[in-house]
Design a protein around this motif. Structure first.
Motif, PDB file in Angstrom:
ATOM      1  N   HIS A 152       0.835  -1.201   0.000  1.00 15.89           N
ATOM      2  CA  HIS A 152       0.000   0.000   0.000  1.00 15.89           C
ATOM      3  C   HIS A 152       0.873   1.255   0.000  1.00 15.89           C
ATOM      4  CE1 HIS A 152      -2.472   3.247   1.736  1.00 15.89           C
ATOM      5  NE2 HIS A 152      -3.442   2.684   1.036  1.00 15.89           N
ATOM      6  N   CYS A 167      -9.195   4.477   3.196  1.00 14.96           N
ATOM      7  CA  CYS A 167      -7.742   4.483   2.996  1.00 14.96           C
ATOM      8  C   CYS A 167      -7.162   5.724   3.666  1.00 14.96           C
ATOM      9  CB  CYS A 167      -7.460   4.492   1.495  1.00 14.96           C
ATOM     10  SG  CYS A 167      -5.762   4.879   1.066  1.00 14.96           S
ATOM     11  N   CYS A 222      -6.085   8.217   0.542  1.00 15.55           N
ATOM     12  CA  CYS A 222      -7.042   8.818  -0.397  1.00 15.55           C
ATOM     13  C   CYS A 222      -8.485   8.845   0.108  1.00 15.55           C
ATOM     14  CB  CYS A 222      -6.987   8.085  -1.738  1.00 15.55           C
ATOM     15  SG  CYS A 222      -7.744   6.446  -1.676  1.00 15.55           S
ATOM     16  N   CYS A 267      -5.871  -0.912  -1.391  1.00 17.83           N
ATOM     17  CA  CYS A 267      -6.707   0.212  -1.791  1.00 17.83           C
ATOM     18  C   CYS A 267      -6.785   0.227  -3.316  1.00 17.83           C
ATOM     19  CB  CYS A 267      -6.121   1.540  -1.295  1.00 17.83           C
ATOM     20  SG  CYS A 267      -7.018   2.956  -1.964  1.00 17.83           S
ATOM     21  N   ASP A 298      -7.924   2.412  -5.267  1.00 17.24           N
ATOM     22  CA  ASP A 298      -7.585   3.722  -5.804  1.00 17.24           C
ATOM     23  C   ASP A 298      -6.074   3.960  -5.833  1.00 17.24           C
ATOM     24  OD1 ASP A 298      -9.495   5.664  -6.768  1.00 17.24           O
ATOM     25  OD2 ASP A 298      -8.350   7.084  -5.517  1.00 17.24           O
ATOM     26  N   CYS A 299      -5.383   3.621  -4.750  1.00 12.29           N
ATOM     27  CA  CYS A 299      -3.941   3.883  -4.642  1.00 12.29           C
ATOM     28  C   CYS A 299      -3.093   2.815  -5.336  1.00 12.29           C
ATOM     29  CB  CYS A 299      -3.505   3.931  -3.185  1.00 12.29           C
ATOM     30  SG  CYS A 299      -4.107   5.340  -2.247  1.00 12.29           S
TER      31      CYS A 299
HETATM   32 ZN   LIG Z   1      -6.057   4.879  -1.206  1.00 10.61          ZN
END
Ligand SMILES: [Zn+2]
Length: 275
Positions: free
Chosen positions: A179, A235, A238, A255, A257-258
């Motif tokens: 992450h 997260c 984000c 995550c 998105d990340c």
């Molecule tokens: Zn994230």
């Protein structure tokens, strides 16, 4: 599930209590926990530990005469505790050492299946027992990490947890490291760019150091992990909800998105069955 930061914090904590006095009584040990019978456990009695060493997720207790090494691997559910003289402990520990003066070191395992292990070895046997382990995870540089990644084309989460490749990282810290590195758990190790290798190296070192610092202060899992075991929670980078993907024996947290460009990772058990 203790990994490098947890084991290193314990190593530092146990060094003084286990080396302060000679061992008065070694055992009893649960039959499933003690993995060796020669040298006999009782041969520890009268000797003193030099301190505590660590290799990957294992702790080593060498005697100060250089003749014996007690090796402890806690696996998932094993826990070590140092008890002061007179302090009450668990009724039936999986393993117990009593020191002159009455302090104790106990290993407990709160699980149906006993998987934690204790080995009493000569230093040569101990070297052999540890020979398969890869380099220590904390302190690797980008060149070393790059070589490890190139040595086998594997998904990153799986390769990071392989003790033969890198020693000390398990499920929880693999989640935290990937992450922080903003890398997909499913990315292939041989596909990483130089910049991504550098990011992964920094994440390995910064996350393990963060974990060690927190564990030395006695921080709980909840306070220590920011991604692991946090399905649906925001997260910390984000704010999007964290996701998980399940395997037979473990779960990956990440995550979308990340780490995966918004893609949701598919559970691959089903596709394996259909192939
Ligand atoms: Zn994230």
């Amino acid at each position: 599930m203790p990994e490098l930061p947890e084991m290193e914090a314990w190593r530092r904590q146990l060094t003084d209590p286990v080396s302060a006095f000679p061992i008065a009584k070694a055992g009893p040990a649960h039959i499933a926990t003690l993995k060796t019978f020669d040298p006999p456990l009782q041969s520890l009695e009268g000797r003193r530990f030099r301190g505590v060493d660590r290799r990957g997720k294992r702790l080593l207790f060498p005697t100060d005469d250089g003749e014996l090494v007690l090796l402890v691997h806690l696996m998932t559910a094993g826990r070590l505790k140092s008890l002061a003289a007179g302090e009450s402990g668990p009724k039936t520990p999986a393993f117990k050492l009593e020191f002159a003066g009455g302090s104790k070191l106990v290993l407990t395992e709160n699980a149906r299946k006993k998987r934690a292990g204790v080995w009493l070895l000569t230093p040569a046997q101990a070297d052999e027992e540890l020979a398969h382990l890869g380099p220590e995870a904390l302190g690797l540089d980008a060149r070393q990490v790059g070589e490890i990644l190139q040595s086998d084309s594997r998904r990153l989460h799986s390769l990071l947890r392989d003790q033969r490749a890198i020693a000390g990282i398990g499920r929880a810290w693999a989640n935290e490291i990937l992450h922080t590195a903003k890398l997909s758990p499913y990315a292939l190790s041989t596909d990483l760019s130089g910049e991504e290798v550098a990011r992964l190296t920094d994440a390995i070192n910064s996350e393990l150091a963060r974990g060690l610092e927190l564990r030395e202060r006695g921080a709980s899992d909840e306070k220590t992990y920011r991604v692991h075991n946090r399905l649906g929670q925001p997260c910390h980078v984000c704010g999007m909800p964290l996701a998980q993907v399940d395997f037979e024996e473990h779960t990956i947290y990440y995550c979308p998105d990340c780490q995966t460009g918004g893609r949701v990772l598919k559970d691959r058990r089903l596709s394996r069955l259909l192939r």
